[in-house]
Write an enzyme that holds these catalytic residues in place. Sequence first.
Site, mmCIF file in Angstrom:
data_model
loop_
_atom_site.group_PDB
_atom_site.id
_atom_site.type_symbol
_atom_site.label_atom_id
_atom_site.label_comp_id
_atom_site.label_asym_id
_atom_site.label_seq_id
_atom_site.Cartn_x
_atom_site.Cartn_y
_atom_site.Cartn_z
ATOM 1 N N ASP A 264 0.858 -1.191 0.000
ATOM 2 C CA ASP A 264 0.000 0.000 0.000
ATOM 3 C C ASP A 264 0.887 1.231 0.000
ATOM 4 O OD1 ASP A 264 -2.728 1.203 0.249
ATOM 5 O OD2 ASP A 264 -1.842 2.051 2.056
ATOM 6 N N SER A 265 0.338 2.329 -0.451
ATOM 7 C CA SER A 265 1.103 3.570 -0.449
ATOM 8 C C SER A 265 1.373 4.053 0.969
ATOM 9 C CB SER A 265 0.352 4.653 -1.228
ATOM 10 O OG SER A 265 -0.921 4.888 -0.656
ATOM 11 N N TYR B 33 -0.674 8.647 -2.525
ATOM 12 C CA TYR B 33 -0.583 8.506 -3.977
ATOM 13 C C TYR B 33 -1.728 9.207 -4.707
ATOM 14 C CZ TYR B 33 3.028 4.780 -4.058
ATOM 15 O OH TYR B 33 4.196 4.053 -3.969
ATOM 16 N N GLY B 34 -2.802 9.535 -3.989
ATOM 17 C CA GLY B 34 -4.060 9.927 -4.620
ATOM 18 C C GLY B 34 -3.998 11.023 -5.667
ATOM 19 N N CYS C 92 -4.205 -1.266 -2.338
ATOM 20 C CA CYS C 92 -4.281 0.187 -2.505
ATOM 21 C C CYS C 92 -5.124 0.449 -3.739
ATOM 22 C CB CYS C 92 -2.874 0.756 -2.675
ATOM 23 S SG CYS C 92 -2.802 2.511 -3.106
ATOM 24 N N ASN C 93 -6.208 1.174 -3.580
ATOM 25 C CA ASN C 93 -7.094 1.416 -4.712
ATOM 26 C C ASN C 93 -6.435 2.274 -5.790
ATOM 27 O OD1 ASN C 93 -10.140 0.477 -4.365
ATOM 28 N ND2 ASN C 93 -9.299 0.898 -2.338
ATOM 29 N N THR C 94 -5.665 3.279 -5.368
ATOM 30 C CA THR C 94 -5.025 4.154 -6.353
ATOM 31 C C THR C 94 -4.010 3.378 -7.184
ATOM 32 O OG1 THR C 94 -5.305 6.039 -4.848
ATOM 33 C CG2 THR C 94 -3.775 6.314 -6.674
ATOM 34 N N GLU D 257 -4.622 9.540 8.626
ATOM 35 C CA GLU D 257 -3.210 9.259 8.879
ATOM 36 C C GLU D 257 -2.642 10.137 9.995
ATOM 37 O OE1 GLU D 257 -0.653 8.766 5.551
ATOM 38 O OE2 GLU D 257 -1.671 6.885 5.054
ATOM 39 N N CYS E 144 -11.259 3.118 -0.779
ATOM 40 C CA CYS E 144 -9.945 3.452 -0.232
ATOM 41 C C CYS E 144 -9.822 2.667 1.058
ATOM 42 C CB CYS E 144 -9.811 4.953 0.031
ATOM 43 S SG CYS E 144 -8.262 5.397 0.873
ATOM 44 N N THR E 145 -8.702 2.001 1.234
ATOM 45 C CA THR E 145 -8.565 1.099 2.374
ATOM 46 C C THR E 145 -8.388 1.838 3.700
ATOM 47 O OG1 THR E 145 -6.221 0.868 1.781
ATOM 48 C CG2 THR E 145 -7.741 -0.857 1.035
ATOM 49 N N HIS E 146 -8.234 3.170 3.655
ATOM 50 C CA HIS E 146 -8.217 3.956 4.889
ATOM 51 C C HIS E 146 -9.620 4.126 5.477
ATOM 52 C CE1 HIS E 146 -4.243 5.161 3.466
ATOM 53 N NE2 HIS E 146 -4.041 5.851 4.566
#
Length: 273
Positions: A11-12, A43-44, A74-76, A159, A193-195
């Site tokens: 993931d980023s 990364y978005g 990571c979706n991006t 974050e 988004c995994t966040h």
Amino acid sequence: MKESSPIGIFDSGYGGLTVFRSIAEKLPDYDYIYLGDNARSPYGDHAFETIYQYTLECVEWLFSKGCNLVILACNTASAKALRTIQQKDLPSKYPGKKVLGVIRPTAEVIDSFTKTKKVGVMGTRGTVNSESYLLEINKFFPKIKVYQQACPMWVPLIENNEHMQPGADFFVTEYCNALINQSSDIDCVLLACTHYPLIMPKLTAILPAGIEILAQGEIVADSLVDYLKRHPEIESTISRTANKSFFTSGDSKTFDEHAAIFFGEALQSGKMK
């Protein structure tokens, strides 16, 4: 003695740990290496070529650690790098290695969560602008109408561990309202988004009652279980000592402090070299 061949999870930043957590719960016996590119996240908002290059470098690092299978949690990265890596880099440089993403597994099952066939997707600007979910969902379910909403402030809030503070309510409410204003018939919202699972309590309180809010962790984990059953040639190469290793391109101490929020337990990471 069999060489260690863990499953790589990339993931980023930290969000992929929510997916890793679900995978480890479903498949506890395997070895895993998690890599967060925290030094270059988020990364978005990066350009396509930049995200592709960053993602490829991290995938190659995981390959160098013995991984034959890497999950882009990571979706991006899945939206902007996965296809090129699968079609260009793997055949020419890494035959036998596999890289999977999080978009297709979600798209394959989204129909079972919506009755109105009106689905909302909330993600980073990079994921939304790529239109990857529009394309993938339409491929499997042409009758589903997808409405997208970029949520650029959510990752920084999460974050920095500010996501459950009252100050975050404005941005959560703003993006939720912007999505629902596109269609009052939306009955399923995908957190692309995994966040975002970390703000589930706020989303549940703000989105209209009756809307199913879909996080990706369990879906991706179930998809991986199925993939390994269908590909014994990959499954048989994965080592099984239930070992989990964590690495970051950023500061290890900072990573450990933040990562525990996403993974649900204390962990100790190493520095990507």
